[in-house]
Motif scaffolding. Structure first.
Motif, PDB file in Angstrom:
ATOM      1  N   PRO A 160      -8.952  15.624   0.612  1.00 27.94           N
ATOM      2  CA  PRO A 160      -9.327  15.398  -0.801  1.00 27.94           C
ATOM      3  C   PRO A 160      -9.055  13.941  -1.203  1.00 27.94           C
ATOM      4  CG  PRO A 160      -7.935  17.347  -0.565  1.00 27.94           C
ATOM      5  CD  PRO A 160      -7.923  16.658   0.751  1.00 27.94           C
ATOM      6  N   THR A 161      -9.914  13.446  -2.069  1.00 26.27           N
ATOM      7  CA  THR A 161      -9.718  12.068  -2.547  1.00 26.27           C
ATOM      8  C   THR A 161      -8.641  12.066  -3.624  1.00 26.27           C
ATOM      9  OG1 THR A 161     -12.057  11.690  -2.147  1.00 26.27           O
ATOM     10  CG2 THR A 161     -10.909  10.068  -3.513  1.00 26.27           C
ATOM     11  N   LEU A 162      -7.642  11.197  -3.467  1.00 29.03           N
ATOM     12  CA  LEU A 162      -6.522  11.164  -4.404  1.00 29.03           C
ATOM     13  C   LEU A 162      -6.421   9.793  -5.059  1.00 29.03           C
ATOM     14  CD1 LEU A 162      -3.746  12.922  -2.240  1.00 29.03           C
ATOM     15  CD2 LEU A 162      -5.255  13.975  -3.940  1.00 29.03           C
ATOM     16  N   HIS A 163      -6.057   9.796  -6.330  1.00 26.90           N
ATOM     17  CA  HIS A 163      -5.746   8.547  -7.052  1.00 26.90           C
ATOM     18  C   HIS A 163      -4.307   8.663  -7.466  1.00 26.90           C
ATOM     19  CE1 HIS A 163      -9.997   7.589  -6.975  1.00 26.90           C
ATOM     20  NE2 HIS A 163     -10.244   8.821  -7.427  1.00 26.90           N
ATOM     21  N   ARG A 164      -3.420   8.171  -6.639  1.00 30.63           N
ATOM     22  CA  ARG A 164      -1.989   8.452  -6.829  1.00 30.63           C
ATOM     23  C   ARG A 164      -1.374   7.461  -7.804  1.00 30.63           C
ATOM     24  NH1 ARG A 164      -0.182  10.501  -0.897  1.00 30.63           N
ATOM     25  NH2 ARG A 164       1.802  10.826  -1.951  1.00 30.63           N
ATOM     26  N   THR A 165      -0.476   8.024  -8.593  1.00 31.78           N
ATOM     27  CA  THR A 165       0.249   7.239  -9.588  1.00 31.78           C
ATOM     28  C   THR A 165       1.539   7.988  -9.903  1.00 31.78           C
ATOM     29  OG1 THR A 165       0.087   6.259 -11.785  1.00 31.78           O
ATOM     30  CG2 THR A 165      -0.940   8.401 -11.508  1.00 31.78           C
ATOM     31  N   PRO A 166       2.578   7.341 -10.384  1.00 29.03           N
ATOM     32  CA  PRO A 166       3.792   8.090 -10.759  1.00 29.03           C
ATOM     33  C   PRO A 166       3.500   9.101 -11.856  1.00 29.03           C
ATOM     34  CG  PRO A 166       4.290   5.764 -10.560  1.00 29.03           C
ATOM     35  CD  PRO A 166       2.808   5.880 -10.498  1.00 29.03           C
ATOM     36  N   VAL A 167       3.873  10.364 -11.616  1.00 26.93           N
ATOM     37  CA  VAL A 167       3.607  11.434 -12.584  1.00 26.93           C
ATOM     38  C   VAL A 167       4.942  12.093 -12.950  1.00 26.93           C
ATOM     39  CG1 VAL A 167       2.396  13.614 -12.983  1.00 26.93           C
ATOM     40  CG2 VAL A 167       1.363  11.863 -11.525  1.00 26.93           C
ATOM     41  N   ALA A 168       5.187  12.221 -14.248  1.00 25.87           N
ATOM     42  CA  ALA A 168       6.423  12.880 -14.709  1.00 25.87           C
ATOM     43  C   ALA A 168       6.281  14.385 -14.484  1.00 25.87           C
ATOM     44  CB  ALA A 168       6.662  12.589 -16.178  1.00 25.87           C
ATOM     45  N   VAL A 169       7.189  14.927 -13.719  1.00 23.07           N
ATOM     46  CA  VAL A 169       7.054  16.328 -13.313  1.00 23.07           C
ATOM     47  C   VAL A 169       7.264  17.270 -14.492  1.00 23.07           C
ATOM     48  CG1 VAL A 169       8.037  18.115 -11.831  1.00 23.07           C
ATOM     49  CG2 VAL A 169       7.772  15.790 -10.982  1.00 23.07           C
ATOM     50  N   GLU A 170       8.300  16.989 -15.280  1.00 26.05           N
ATOM     51  CA  GLU A 170       8.621  17.908 -16.382  1.00 26.05           C
ATOM     52  C   GLU A 170       7.453  18.027 -17.352  1.00 26.05           C
ATOM     53  OE1 GLU A 170      12.303  17.074 -18.250  1.00 26.05           O
ATOM     54  OE2 GLU A 170      12.355  18.995 -19.300  1.00 26.05           O
ATOM     55  N   ALA A 171       6.807  16.873 -17.650  1.00 27.18           N
ATOM     56  CA  ALA A 171       5.667  16.908 -18.569  1.00 27.18           C
ATOM     57  C   ALA A 171       4.506  17.689 -17.969  1.00 27.18           C
ATOM     58  CB  ALA A 171       5.232  15.479 -18.882  1.00 27.18           C
ATOM     59  N   ALA A 172       4.286  17.504 -16.656  1.00 30.76           N
ATOM     60  CA  ALA A 172       3.185  18.227 -16.003  1.00 30.76           C
ATOM     61  C   ALA A 172       3.437  19.730 -16.023  1.00 30.76           C
ATOM     62  CB  ALA A 172       3.033  17.737 -14.556  1.00 30.76           C
ATOM     63  N   LEU A 173       4.687  20.123 -15.783  1.00 29.76           N
ATOM     64  CA  LEU A 173       5.020  21.552 -15.807  1.00 29.76           C
ATOM     65  C   LEU A 173       4.841  22.120 -17.205  1.00 29.76           C
ATOM     66  CD1 LEU A 173       8.203  21.801 -13.518  1.00 29.76           C
ATOM     67  CD2 LEU A 173       5.819  22.123 -12.925  1.00 29.76           C
TER      68      LEU A 173
END
Lengths: 489, 269
Positions: A338-351
């Motif tokens: 899969p094509t990914l555009h990686r960046t720092p992601v805050a886990v708590e906010a995503a959850l």
């Protein structure tokens, strides 16, 4: 028969000697020629040993006639006749016996080769071939034991022992490639001779033939065993190749059967998938079509219009997820990540965002539990959202109403572990091994909707991030799905 | 199977391994000393015979025992018994019964399992003993007939005591030492090292030479040829008996019967 012959010969010798003595003890008596009959008969019947013993017995008996005559008269023509008879009897006995023994050994050699060929006819397994040849050789060679070792690729197949011990005679022959003769193994009241010869095919040693015998194993017999080894080597090589071909055929048959079964399952799963996917695509489309027609045909209050627009938006989003899954699956099947555009992601906010997406009703059954000071993850935000959405969607779908679903996150070294835990029906062991396969759906999912693509896509996305995913489940107790993503250091 | 599951190292032990060299040198020294003294001073009657029996038969027996794995002192005990019996025989022919102590000593060693390498352990096959009796009786009978026909030798008459003393000597010294060394030790080692035929040739050659060098053998061509002829056959037969049965006893029986016939002739002992 042999005893009768030996007795008749002994009797003949005694009678002839008695007659010669009674006739005056003349060493040149014509009767002396009769001595040759029992000597020749025993040499032909018993070979070298028979010839030697009968000649020896004749000499001992005839000596009582010749020697006194020499004592009395010295070397006369008569006593010289007697001495010539001595030499003739000894020569006939030795020569006749030796030739008989050689002829018998030659015949025995050919019979042994024939017996080996017969023993191998129809035998397809190398182990069975070795056992058959060993039994034949023990019988034919009059051996106390016979050992056979054959190299088959990386393995060594041995008859007469579990394995070849390092430093043993067979091991030395295998490594050195030269025959070894041990005159005595040192145990036993009689010498136990051992002769081991390499089995050579096309200049390459493929194994060892070892013969153990209590008693004699002379140079001529060792040469015969070496010659026999050449024949046995070719015969065993044929058996080995046949055995290998049979094993390959069996393995090929098994693999083809497995592949066929797998393809049939895949085909069946795809058929089911087409039906399910059609249904899954039709449902939001029906909702979109129905609500759009209502909006076009009626004048509704603004609140009602907003509610219908919300429903249409949710159904469109669902349709979009299904299409995204299908596109990802298509890439996976073509071997593309899969094509990914990686960046720092805050886990708590995503959850929290995912939990909000699935909260419904007044009771809040989705619990988010994140460790403090959790670092962000290096991930594609859309991919993480789809991973979480798929896992939470499954947890909610397969859990009883109002049962708790927990979303937890914690640091694990250089990774962040995210866990989705439900108290639903659980997954049977046999299904747990296959839930990441595309199109696969557990057999007891009942009326729960799904395409069978979600977890396959989840695993592909986690793998693309360099993470891992695992499932722990107990039927009736719930399921825990844990995946890890790299933390931003 | 031994060839597959037992480690093996190339090489064989020397043929003369375990020979009690110092004891043999001491015995040779005793013989030399005896011969030197005999030239210079008058020795008691039979002294040289005592030394000869101790050195000749004792050396053979002690070597055989050492090759079988016994300690040197076992051979020394045998030599002491031989000396004692020889001394007793010089005093009185009945003293030859003392030679019977030597086979008792050997039997005691065999019973403790220390002479298995000489073929003195386990059961003795009855068929082998029967074959030995036939062999010994045939050769002995042939000797008696041939000797009486060719050499005009007559059987001893009225000298039973001397014959019995000679038989005791054969049982306890002559046959026992020869069979232990030439069959149990030399032939057995040689056949395990090379082959039956080689062992037979070596043991027989040594056996014949031993008797041809024996000072008690009459020094005439007829006796020497006869000794070589019969001892060759006896040795070959005994080697075969040992190979066939794995026991030294049948060969001993054959040799005793043959020497019993020899003792009946008016010579020897």
């Amino acid at each position: 028969m042999t005893r009768a012959l030996a007795a008749a010969a002994a009797l003949t010798l005694a009678v002839v000697t008695t007659l010669i003595v009674q006739a005056g003890g003349d060493p040149a008596s014509a009767l002396r020629h009769v001595y040759l009959l029992p000597v020749v008969a025993l040499a032909l019947a018993f070979g070298g040993l028979g010839g030697a013993l009968s000649a020896g017995a004749t000499l001992v008996l005839y000596a009582s006639v010749v020697l006194p005559a020499i004592e009395r008269s010295g070397l006369t023509p008569e006593t010289i006749e007697g001495l010539v008879t001595f030499a003739l009897v000894a020569g006939v006995g030795a020569l006749g016996g030796t030739l008989t023994t050689r002829a018998r050994r030659q015949r025995a050699r050919y019979e042994t080769i024939l017996a080996v060929q017969r023993a191998l006819a129809g035998v397809t397994l190398l182990e069975a071939a070795l056992r058959s040849v060993r039994a034949v050789l023990i019988d034919r060679l009059g051996a106390a034991d016979v050992g056979l070792v054959v190299r088959d690729g990386e393995r060594e197949v041995a008859a007469a022992a579990e394995r070849v011990v390092a430093g043993s005679v067979a091991d030395r022959v295998l490594t050195g490639g030269a025959a070894v003769f041990v005159p005595d193994t040192g145990d036993g009241s009689r010498p136990r001779r051992v002769f081991a010869t390499p089995l050579v095919v096309a200049g390459q040693p493929i194994g060892v033939l070892a013969v153990e015998r209590v008693g004699e194993l002379g140079g001529e017999e060792r040469a015969a065993v070496e010659a026999l080894g050449a024949h046995v080597a070719v015969a065993l090589e044929n058996a080995r190749l046949t055995s290998r071909a049979r094993r390959f055929a069996d393995e090929l048959e098994r693999q083809v059967a497995n592949a066929t079964r797998h393809l049939e399952e895949l085909d069946r799963a795809k058929s089911v998938f087409v039906a399910v996917a059609s249904h899954e695509l039709r449902t939001p489309l029906t909702a979109l079509q129905g609500f759009s027609e209502i909006l076009a045909a009626r004048s509704l209050a603004p609140e009602e219009v907003r509610r219908m627009a919300g429903i249409m938006g949710a159904e469109a989003a669902r349709l979009g997820r299904i299409v995204s899954d299908l596109l990802d699956l298509s890439r996976l099947e073509r071997g593309l990540a899969p094509t990914l555009h990686r960046t720092p992601v805050a886990v708590e906010a995503a959850l929290a965002a995912t939990a909000n997406l699935f909260r419904r009703g007044a009771v809040d059954t989705l619990v988010v539990d994140c460790a403090s000071a959790l670092p962000p993850v290096d991930a594609d935000p859309d991919a993480l959202e789809r991973i979480l959405a798929n896992l939470v969607s499954n947890a909610v779908k397969y859990s009883p109403p109002d049962s708790e679903v927990r979303l937890c996150a914690r640091r694990a070294g250089a990774m962040v572990e995210i866990e989705v835990l439900d108290r639903g029906a659980g997954i049977p062991d046999e299904a747990r091994e296959r839930i990441f396969e595309p199109y696969y759906r557990a057999p007891d999912v009942g009326a729960v909707r799904g395409t069978g693509l979600g977890l396959a896509v989840v695993k592909a996305l986690v793998d693309a991030h360099g993470g891992t995913i695992r499932v722990e489940s107990a039927v009736g107790a719930g399921t825990r799905v844990t995946f890890s993503l790299p933390a931003v250091s | 199977m031994w060839a597959l599951d037992r480690p093996w190292r190339p090489g064989t032990r020397p043929l003369l391994a375990d020979t009690p060299t110092r004891l043999l040198v001491a015995l040779a020294g005793a013989v030399a000393a005896g011969l030197l003294l005999a030239d210079r001073i008058p020795l008691p009657p039979g002294a040289l015979r005592v030394v000869g029996v101790a050195a000749g038969q004792g050396a053979l027996l002690a070597t055989a025992l050492a090759w079988a794995g016994c300690r040197t002192r076992s051979g020394v005990v045998a030599i002491v018994l031989l000396v004692a019996a020889a001394v007793a025989t010089t005093l009185d022919p009945a003293g030859a019964l003392g030679y019977l102590l030597v086979p008792l000593w050997v039997a005691w060693l065999a019973r403790s399992g220390r002479l298995a390498a000489l073929g003195l352990a386990g059961a003795v096959p009855g068929r082998a003993v029967l074959a030995a009796v036939l062999l010994g009786a045939f050769l002995g009978g042939h000797l008696l007939v041939s000797a009486s026909l060719t050499l005009g030798v007559r059987l001893r008459a009225g000298r039973g005591g001397l014959v019995l003393a000679a038989l005791a000597y054969d049982v306890g010294a002559n046959v026992l030492a020869a069979e232990c060394f030439f069959r149990g030790a030399l032939f057995n080692r040689a056949q395990r090292r090379w082959s039956f035929a080689t062992g037979l040739l070596l043991a027989t050659a040594a056996y014949v030479v031993r008797y041809l060098l024996d000072p008690l053998l009459p020094k005439s061509v007829e006796w020497i040829v006869g000794a070589a002829f019969y001892l060759t056959l006896l040795s070959a037969g005994n080697c075969w008996l040992f190979w066939w049965s794995g026991s030294l006893v049948p060969g001993g029986v054959a040799a005793l019967l043959f020497f019993a016939a020899y003792r009946l002739l008016g010579t020897g002992a």
